[in-house]
Motif scaffolding. Structure first.
Motif, PDB file in Angstrom:
ATOM      1  N   ILE A   5       5.361   3.679   2.254  1.00 57.02           N
ATOM      2  CA  ILE A   5       5.328   2.488   1.409  1.00 57.02           C
ATOM      3  C   ILE A   5       5.158   1.290   2.339  1.00 57.02           C
ATOM      4  CG2 ILE A   5       6.583   1.097  -0.276  1.00 57.02           C
ATOM      5  CD1 ILE A   5       8.285   3.792  -0.681  1.00 57.02           C
ATOM      6  N   LEU A   6       3.921   0.821   2.473  1.00 57.23           N
ATOM      7  CA  LEU A   6       3.661  -0.276   3.404  1.00 57.23           C
ATOM      8  C   LEU A   6       3.709  -1.595   2.649  1.00 57.23           C
ATOM      9  CD1 LEU A   6       0.684   1.387   5.266  1.00 57.23           C
ATOM     10  CD2 LEU A   6       3.050   1.192   6.057  1.00 57.23           C
ATOM     11  N   PHE A   7       4.493  -2.529   3.182  1.00 59.24           N
ATOM     12  CA  PHE A   7       4.646  -3.821   2.519  1.00 59.24           C
ATOM     13  C   PHE A   7       4.449  -4.920   3.545  1.00 59.24           C
ATOM     14  CE2 PHE A   7       7.436  -7.377   1.216  1.00 59.24           C
ATOM     15  CZ  PHE A   7       6.829  -7.692   0.006  1.00 59.24           C
ATOM     16  N   LYS A   8       3.693  -5.946   3.176  1.00 60.98           N
ATOM     17  CA  LYS A   8       3.448  -7.036   4.114  1.00 60.98           C
ATOM     18  C   LYS A   8       4.550  -8.073   3.975  1.00 60.98           C
ATOM     19  CE  LYS A   8      -0.818  -8.835   4.334  1.00 60.98           C
ATOM     20  NZ  LYS A   8      -1.804  -9.806   3.873  1.00 60.98           N
ATOM     21  N   GLU A  18       0.853  -1.176   0.000  1.00 59.49           N
ATOM     22  CA  GLU A  18       0.000   0.000   0.000  1.00 59.49           C
ATOM     23  C   GLU A  18       0.892   1.230   0.000  1.00 59.49           C
ATOM     24  OE1 GLU A  18      -3.312  -0.377   2.754  1.00 59.49           O
ATOM     25  OE2 GLU A  18      -3.355   1.813   2.847  1.00 59.49           O
ATOM     26  N   VAL A  19       0.692   2.076  -0.981  1.00 58.52           N
ATOM     27  CA  VAL A  19       1.521   3.275  -1.097  1.00 58.52           C
ATOM     28  C   VAL A  19       0.648   4.487  -0.835  1.00 58.52           C
ATOM     29  CG1 VAL A  19       2.881   4.656  -2.714  1.00 58.52           C
ATOM     30  CG2 VAL A  19       3.037   2.177  -2.768  1.00 58.52           C
ATOM     31  N   ASN A  20       1.090   5.336   0.070  1.00 53.44           N
ATOM     32  CA  ASN A  20       0.290   6.526   0.388  1.00 53.44           C
ATOM     33  C   ASN A  20       1.103   7.801   0.212  1.00 53.44           C
ATOM     34  OD1 ASN A  20      -2.109   5.132   1.225  1.00 53.44           O
ATOM     35  ND2 ASN A  20      -0.997   4.560   3.092  1.00 53.44           N
ATOM     36  N   GLY A  21       0.588   8.675  -0.595  1.00 52.83           N
ATOM     37  CA  GLY A  21       1.197  10.001  -0.761  1.00 52.83           C
ATOM     38  C   GLY A  21       2.648   9.962  -1.208  1.00 52.83           C
ATOM     39  N   LEU A  22       2.969   9.074  -2.125  1.00 51.11           N
ATOM     40  CA  LEU A  22       4.360   8.955  -2.598  1.00 51.11           C
ATOM     41  C   LEU A  22       4.727  10.168  -3.449  1.00 51.11           C
ATOM     42  CD1 LEU A  22       6.816   6.955  -2.745  1.00 51.11           C
ATOM     43  CD2 LEU A  22       5.910   6.284  -4.962  1.00 51.11           C
ATOM     44  N   LYS A  23       5.874  10.761  -3.112  1.00 51.33           N
ATOM     45  CA  LYS A  23       6.351  11.896  -3.906  1.00 51.33           C
ATOM     46  C   LYS A  23       7.815  11.713  -4.238  1.00 51.33           C
ATOM     47  CE  LYS A  23       3.236  15.306  -1.952  1.00 51.33           C
ATOM     48  NZ  LYS A  23       3.091  16.444  -1.049  1.00 51.33           N
ATOM     49  N   LYS A  24       8.184  12.080  -5.438  1.00 51.16           N
ATOM     50  CA  LYS A  24       9.596  12.145  -5.793  1.00 51.16           C
ATOM     51  C   LYS A  24       9.819  13.430  -6.569  1.00 51.16           C
ATOM     52  CE  LYS A  24      13.852  11.215  -6.360  1.00 51.16           C
ATOM     53  NZ  LYS A  24      14.800  11.185  -5.235  1.00 51.16           N
ATOM     54  N   TYR A  25      10.526  14.367  -5.930  1.00 51.48           N
ATOM     55  CA  TYR A  25      10.828  15.640  -6.596  1.00 51.48           C
ATOM     56  C   TYR A  25      12.304  15.660  -6.937  1.00 51.48           C
ATOM     57  CZ  TYR A  25       6.373  17.472  -4.753  1.00 51.48           C
ATOM     58  OH  TYR A  25       5.054  17.680  -4.460  1.00 51.48           O
ATOM     59  N   PHE A  26      12.611  15.966  -8.175  1.00 49.99           N
ATOM     60  CA  PHE A  26      14.012  16.132  -8.563  1.00 49.99           C
ATOM     61  C   PHE A  26      14.313  17.620  -8.597  1.00 49.99           C
ATOM     62  CE2 PHE A  26      12.948  12.027 -10.512  1.00 49.99           C
ATOM     63  CZ  PHE A  26      13.994  11.250 -10.034  1.00 49.99           C
TER      64      PHE A  26
END
Lengths: 339, 348, 385
Positions: free
Chosen positions: A77-80, A11-19
């Motif tokens: 980044i939630l991973f089981k 489950e991905v919440n509010g992922l951001k990648k700014y360069f």
């Protein structure tokens, strides 16, 4: 945790990648390219989520951020993890990350740059095992041979170098390497787009077969909507760093709810000369992620745009069960999909 | 402008590359025709010789490649009122690749659009200058007039803000705009034949849709023939009226697009059509993949090059060079299955 | 498993350049093997390897091949032209290799000293004859020389003699030691600085990278020859030969490392972006392993090419400095110091043999360039299709 979350693997919440954009002698940051801008998605156990969009929309970056192959700027980044349960991959320290990553692997687009030309098949495919389990000798050879068989390569090829193989075969090697640690989740980053048409089908079949045999979960990043329809259970569509729509494949293709999804699907040339040729041709260019327009990023090209679209950014919301759309007019529009 | 005038006849073209490692038969038997106002789709995978075919027509085959056999008959017409009459026929294969004659045809009567506009445009000249250059090279006009025409053609190819883009350098433009620029350059001298070598492969689908639309519009307007090279069967279905399928240097099938997709004859065409995932089809368990892989050009299989991967391969396929058979009117296939003239209906 | 494909042989591979090899052999060939096979095809480079091999061998074991010691003088035999080795005597009879003694006379017309062959007596050349004692590699005492005129014969000057009456042939051999090996020393230092700093810069990035790159920008913008000359002039004249040698090596490498560091950094940055490096990170490879198993091996071939093409620059640099009198100081011999003797115009006009060491410089540089050429072609066996 809710029942819905029980089926989830990621489950991905509010992922951001700014360069950062740096200019001048002192390399001052003058702005940011928002490659991934607030993306939230989930992947259920055992399914394939297709992540589609045009080049530069941030789909590849998203996939890599999820594995922390590149560091995300923000997000959860939630991973089981099968051993320790839910973990936030983004907050893990080096050692813990290495242990979680045994369950999360990646397959690349380019079958040439993804294999170290100086290693034999044994070394290439065995490397994850050597690093993580210190395997060697006969045990290593047996395991690598087993992996090679699983991807349809002959185990006699152990001592060969990648230059002995064609694009399709190299892609199989990449798959074998990703499988080495028995992962549960694999990010497939455009795994067939560099291959010849006649070889693509072989690799797609292989991925499907392995998914069943090893109960794998895929995040399938691709720009080819036909491939995604064939392979994915659910689809997520991205435009300029944002997720615009996500839902079941069987629902999105015939009845998209976001105007961009509609246009994207309509633009795909169909291998059928008798198909209707009334395509939606989008005007203008994809927005610049360093300098996106106000409101909905898609509004300058959207034929359904209303004044509100240029002012207010839409949020991703669930309009029907498990179907998410980020469009102000999602409910009122009736869009055409592909039958 | 109507009427189907034959513009180019390609007859048993063979272009070979004598390399240190062996003779590469890049094009080894290609027969087709290009007709004004129509689009011929040339489909095939990498290494099938589709680009070398185009290079052969323009006589820009890179060294040490050479046309060893075949005719490339280019028909010229003169126009009186609305009627065309055949003026002369040139065999392009016989011209000196560096000579005046071919240079007068290249870029003028036959123009080409490439896959990667960035590498085929000069980075140090503005878009406008490059197009004007082509016009000045082939037509007797003044500088000012050339610029005028450049502006006009940029308008026509739907370049956004042509009065600004005319003075932009290629790197300042997006992929789609560059490709529009390339098309503008190709069309600047009103060619009768346009060769497009995977012009949309590097572009995204929505941009591809724009370019495909543009090319169709321009064809209707200018009436040129288009030879459209691609690996994408979808693009062929959308763009072309006629199509040829190539495999390892040979044209294996030629037909109008409808017959090719709905009544394919060659096993390769059939297999290819079955193996591609389709956007209109729901999740399917398996794709019918073609076995094996495209062989290495130095290690070509004997007989029919497709036989190691062919489901209908017979004993003789390993030895016999398959015949070029007209399986149905105007529908040709290169396969021993049809050698005795009987036609077998394939399923599309 | 059901639908497994067994890839047929004859799959498209990238090494079609090597068709003549048996397939399995190629497929299991490492990069170095592929590189070597490709390199062997380059004829000029193969010849160059042999020639350089001989040159280095002669440099290492100069003494037995030289006729005399490096500073052995023959008074009254100054500026003698190369000795003619004869096989046939006055009567036209074959007599094996021999020579005549030279006598010093004065040309009455030009009033210049000339040497004329005195044909009254023949002196046969002797092989493996005892000469001035020496030590092989500075350790093992010996006195055998490959060629000589015996203890009683006149001196042999295969390349003539210099203005102090020393044998130029022997001196050229001894001189090749410094000239050829200064290349290695200099290159080693260049690479040490270049790789370390370029590596740090490329691997760490950020501020460190900025600082190192700005320093290099500065270094590279200093004019090379004045810098060399300035530094070389600062080396005290009275230093022992060994110390001067190392000082010159250091000076030569100071200029070269900047460019190399930049190249290494660029290469590292691009390699770091390769998918296989990312894959390795994802399956848990630690930085040490990444550097030594993924990054370094993949630019070794590139470095090898750089080394080969930078050695001739070192050789030329030493020659230039010594020629200007700023490098190696007499009595040490190098090709540069030998050429220094040939600086005057009269040499070119009247004693052209004193420029022979120049030919050796040209030959060595040319040979290195051939090898560099061959290596560059072979360095990336995949690049050619």
């Amino acid at each position: 945790m809710s029942e819905r979350q029980d089926q989830r693997l990621l489950e991905v919440n509010g992922l951001k990648k700014y360069f950062p954009i740096k200019r001048g002698f002192l390399r001052k940051t003058v702005g940011y390219v928002k490659a991934v801008d607030d993306v939230s998605l989930y992947v259920n156990e055992g399914e394939t989520l297709g992540l589609v969009g045009e080049s530069g929309c941030g789909k590849t970056t998203s996939g890599r951020c999820i594995l922390r192959a590149i560091e995300p700027t923000e997000g959860e980044i939630l991973f089981k993890d099968p051993n320790v349960g839910w973990v936030n991959v983004r907050e893990l320290e080096e050692d813990a990350l290495t242990s979680v990553r045994q369950h999360m692997q990646i397959i690349f687009q380019d079958p040439y740059s993804s294999l170290n030309p100086r290693m034999t098949l044994l070394q290439l495919v065995g490397e994850p095992l050597v690093i993580n389990h210190g395997m060697k000798g006969k045990a290593l050879e047996d395991r690598v041979a087993e992996l090679l068989r699983a991807v349809g390569l002959r185990p006699e090829y152990l001592r060969r170098y990648p230059h002995a193989f064609s694009g399709g075969q190299r892609q199989r090697i990449g798959v074998a390497r990703a499988l080495a640690l028995n992962p549960r989740f694999i990010v497939c980053d455009e795994p067939v787009s560099a291959l010849d048409v006649s070889v693509q089908a072989q690799i797609l079949n292989l991925l499907r077969e392995l998914q069943e045999d090893f109960s794998l979960t895929y995040l399938f990043v691709a720009h080819d909507l036909s491939v995604v329809r064939h392979l994915a259970d659910r689809v997520a569509v991205m435009y300029v760093g944002k997720l615009v729509e996500m839902g079941e494949t069987g629902e999105i293709y015939p009845s998209p709810r976001h105007p961009y999804t509609e246009a994207l699907m309509s633009a795909v040339p169909r291998p059928d000369p008798r198909a209707a040729k009334d395509r939606i041709v989008l005007e203008g260019e994809v927005a610049d992620p360093a300098n996106p327009p106000g409101g909905c990023y898609f509004h300058p090209r959207c034929r359904y745009a209303k004044p509100v679209c240029s002012v207010e950014s839409p949020v991703l919301r669930e309009i029907t069960e498990a179907h998410f759309v980020s469009c102000h007019r999602a409910e009122e529009l009736s869009l055409t999909g592909v039958a | 402008m109507v009427g189907n005038r034959t513009l180019l006849e390609v007859k048993s073209l063979r272009t070979y590359f004598p390399l240190d490692e062996g003779l590469v038969r890049a094009v080894d038997g290609a027969d087709f025709k290009l007709v004004s106002g129509k689009t011929l789709g040339v489909v095939g995978e990498s290494g099938c010789g589709k680009s070398v075919t185009a290079q052969s027509i323009l006589r820009i085959v890179p060294r040490p490649g050479k046309i060893v056999e075949g005719e490339l008959l280019f028909h010229r017409y003169s126009k009186e009122g609305d009627a065309f009459s055949m003026a002369d026929v040139v065999d392009l294969a016989k011209l000196d690749p560096r000579g005046r004659d071919i240079r007068r045809i290249r870029g003028n009567e036959i123009a080409m659009v490439f896959q990667e506009p960035m590498t085929s445009l000069s980075p140090v000249h503005t878009m406008g200058n490059q197009i004007a250059e082509v016009i000045l090279l082939h037509q007797k006009v003044s500088q000012a007039e050339a610029r005028e025409r450049t502006l006009d053609i940029l308008h026509r190819v739907g370049m956004p803000k042509p009065s600004q883009t005319i003075d932009s350098y290629p790197f300042e433009l997006s992929g789609g705009m560059r490709q529009r620029g390339m098309i503008a350059m190709a069309l600047s001298c009103h060619p009768s034949l346009l060769i497009a070598d995977e012009p949309t492969t590097a572009l995204d689908v929505t941009t591809e849709a724009q370019i495909l639309d543009l090319m169709r519009e321009l064809q209707e307007e200018l009436g040129m023939a288009i030879m459209y090279i691609t690996h994408d069967l979808g693009v062929v279905a959308e763009m072309a009226e006629l199509a040829v399928v190539m495999y390892l240097g040979k044209v294996v099938e030629r037909a109008d697009v409808d017959s090719l997709f709905y009544n394919p004859h060659h096993p390769y065409t059939k297999a290819l059509l079955r193996s591609i995932p389709r956007i209109t089809e729901d999740r399917r368990k398996w794709l019918e993949a073609i076995r094996g892989m495209v062989p290495d050009p130095y290690n070509m299989p004997s007989g029919c090059p497709f036989h190691p991967r062919c489901v209908s391969a017979q004993k003789q396929c390993e030895e016999v060079d398959p015949p070029w058979v007209e399986v149905e009117p105007e529908h040709w296939a290169r396969c021993v299955l049809y050698a005795d003239g009987t036609t077998e209906t394939g399923q599309g | 498993m059901a639908t497994i494909e067994t890839p047929t042989s004859g799959a498209r591979s990238d090494t079609s350049i090597l068709r003549d090899k048996d397939e399995e052999h190629i497929y299991t060939a490492s990069q170095w093997q592929l590189m070597w096979w490709q390199f062997r095809k380059h004829k000029a480079a193969m010849i160059a390897i042999v020639v350089l091999g001989v040159m280095y061998f002669l440099a290492l074991f100069a003494e037995p091949f030289a006729v005399y010691g490096p500073t052995e003088r023959f008074p009254r035999f100054e500026n003698v032209q190369p000795t003619r080795i004869r096989f046939i005597d006055e009567e036209g009879q074959f007599r094996g290799p021999f020579m005549y003694e030279l006598t010093r006379t004065v040309d009455p017309a030009t009033v210049r000293v000339v040497f004329v062959e005195d044909t009254s007596e023949m002196y046969p050349l002797r092989f493996f004859t005892p000469g001035t004692p020496y030590k092989i590699l500075g350790i093992f005492p010996a006195s055998l020389r490959l060629v000589g005129s015996g203890t009683d014969g006149p001196p042999i000057f295969l390349f003539g003699s210099d203005h102090l009456g020393r044998d130029l042939y022997s001196r050229t051999l001894y001189g090749s030691r410094i000239s050829l090996f200064i290349g290695f020393g200099g290159v080693f230092l260049t690479f040490f600085f270049g790789i370390t700093l370029g590596g740090i810069s490329g691997y760490l990035g950020g501020t460190t990278d900025e600082v190192i790159m700005r320093i290099i920008d500065f270094m590279v913008s200093i004019p090379q020859i004045p810098l060399w000359m300035g530094l070389a002039a600062a080396v005290p004249r009275d230093w022992p030969v060994i110390r001067t040698y190392f000082a010159i090596t250091l000076i030569l490498s100071i200029v070269g490392w900047g460019g190399l560091a930049r190249a290494v950094r660029g290469k590292l940055l691009s390699l770091r972006e390769e998918d296989y490096v990312m894959a390795a990170r994802v399956y848990g490879a630690k930085p040490r392993r990444l550097i030594f198993k993924y990054l370094l091996p993949n630019f070794m071939s590139y470095l090898l090419v750089s080394v080969t093409i930078s050695i001739p620059f070192m050789i030329l640099g030493e020659t230039a400095l010594s020629f200007l009198g700023l490098g190696i100081q007499p009595p040490a011999v190098s090709w540069g110091t030998l050429l220094r003797d040939a600086q005057r115009l009269t040499v070119v006009a009247q004693r052209p043999w004193q420029m022979i060491p120049g030919a050796f410089v040209v030959a060595a540089v040319l040979m290195f360039n051939f090898i560099g050429d061959g290596l560059r072609d072979a360095a990336d066996p995949y690049a050619r299709l």
